[in-house]
Write an enzyme that holds these catalytic residues in place. Sequence first.
Site, short mmCIF file in Angstrom:
data_model
loop_
_atom_site.label_atom_id
_atom_site.label_comp_id
_atom_site.label_asym_id
_atom_site.label_seq_id
_atom_site.Cartn_x
_atom_site.Cartn_y
_atom_site.Cartn_z
N TYR A 98 0.82 -1.21 0.00
CA TYR A 98 0.00 0.00 0.00
C TYR A 98 0.86 1.27 0.00
CZ TYR A 98 -3.39 -3.51 1.52
OH TYR A 98 -4.17 -4.62 1.60
N TYR B 191 -14.72 -4.41 1.89
CA TYR B 191 -13.35 -4.79 1.49
C TYR B 191 -13.15 -6.24 1.89
CZ TYR B 191 -8.30 -5.33 1.55
OH TYR B 191 -7.04 -5.79 1.34
N ASP C 256 -17.83 -12.41 6.11
CA ASP C 256 -16.39 -12.19 6.20
C ASP C 256 -16.09 -11.62 7.58
OD1 ASP C 256 -13.80 -11.32 6.07
OD2 ASP C 256 -14.00 -10.28 4.15
N LYS D 292 -6.78 -13.09 10.77
CA LYS D 292 -6.25 -12.02 11.61
C LYS D 292 -6.01 -12.47 13.05
CE LYS D 292 -7.21 -8.10 8.70
NZ LYS D 292 -5.84 -7.93 8.22
#
Length: 422
Positions: A18, A146, A239, A268
């Site tokens: 990014y 996202y 998600d 995560k």
Amino acid sequence: MDWKHWYGPGLDHVWLPYAQMKTAPPPLAAVATEGCRIRLADGRELIDGIASWWTTCHGYNHPHIRAAVERQLAAMPHVMFAGLVHEPALTLAQRLARMLPGDLSRVFFSESGSVAVEIAMKMALQAAINRGEHQRTKFIAFKGGYHGDTTGAMSVTDPDSMHQQLRELLPDQMIVELPVSAAGMAELLALEQEHGDRIAGFIVEPLVQGAGGMRFHEPVVLKHIRAAANACGALLILDEIFTGFGRTGTMFACEQAAVVPDIITLSKALTGGTLPLAATVARRPVFDSFWSDDSDKALMHGPTYMGNPLACAAANASLDLFEREPRLAQVAAIGRQMTEELAPCRGLRGVKDVRVKGAIGVVEMERIGDLAALRARFVEEGVFVRPFGNIIYLTPSFTIAPDELSRLTSAIVKVVGQGRAA
């Protein structure tokens, strides 16, 4: 400061995420972590406000997780998960199945959240094919969402996101507003009625759209989406890569809506921020659509490091901590403290909104002028806070001490109050 002194020649060979490598400022050199703190090569210590992209829910270097990984490392760091299985993965799959709502009971392991989403989409598409519904090739996803940086995940991410330059190369999906209003509900209903027999699945981040802007929505929104999926015979994929494992105040965000998805994706915080691991978990009817004497109906997918024993050992140790220590109570306390301590941002110049859900605190700006400068300003305050878009946010470890959290919130109030964010 000559940052080359800290990095050595390696900085000339890495490609950072990014970042426009030509213009981006040099990254900070981290040398150690402990609890909620990151120590830099130059001796400074930063309080981490984002838990390394929301992963270190128990803080860094928790001794229970570290010990579990060390034991597994001595016994078997890795073995392929095809033709072989091992206790850490079997135990983890069983524990996840017991924790998750409803009959989410078949666990497919991978190494990253984006890949977990790809697998979920592949499951939904092939489940339709296995049922003889070959026309179901599309997904409904939602603006502001996202789901990752791989091709399928990008295709169900908001088209106005960071991936917009690749939009023409991605599979074409149906992306609509979340049904948070009558107009949104009408749009979803019209789409479902017109294209329902072409839809393989709906995919949504429950309660919080994370990297798309830390946008919150009410649990009833998930009920509307569940009903729409049911009405057209499509699967619902939730998600929970960001929201799972306590971040929104319950172990899984979908619990707050009493909605059971057909497929859920996890990653995560799964290993407590120790090792890469993800899981795509399906309900029994989804798995049954692959259960056949016909080998063509098998799910042909197999990440090389799926079910990695080290990562599974870390995840099992992380789940131990959720069972033994008051993580959800800590999340509630963090939420109360952030609500109080971020409130002074309301009314400050350039602030659009201040909101908190669970251990997620958000100060939304009208705009942020220079992200790099703003991030550097927080480092000057002794904290690691990484704004994006027009969002300044906190997602600290659940074990953060109240005084450490106050350092984070006071830094935000100070920097925003000085007009440094606008």
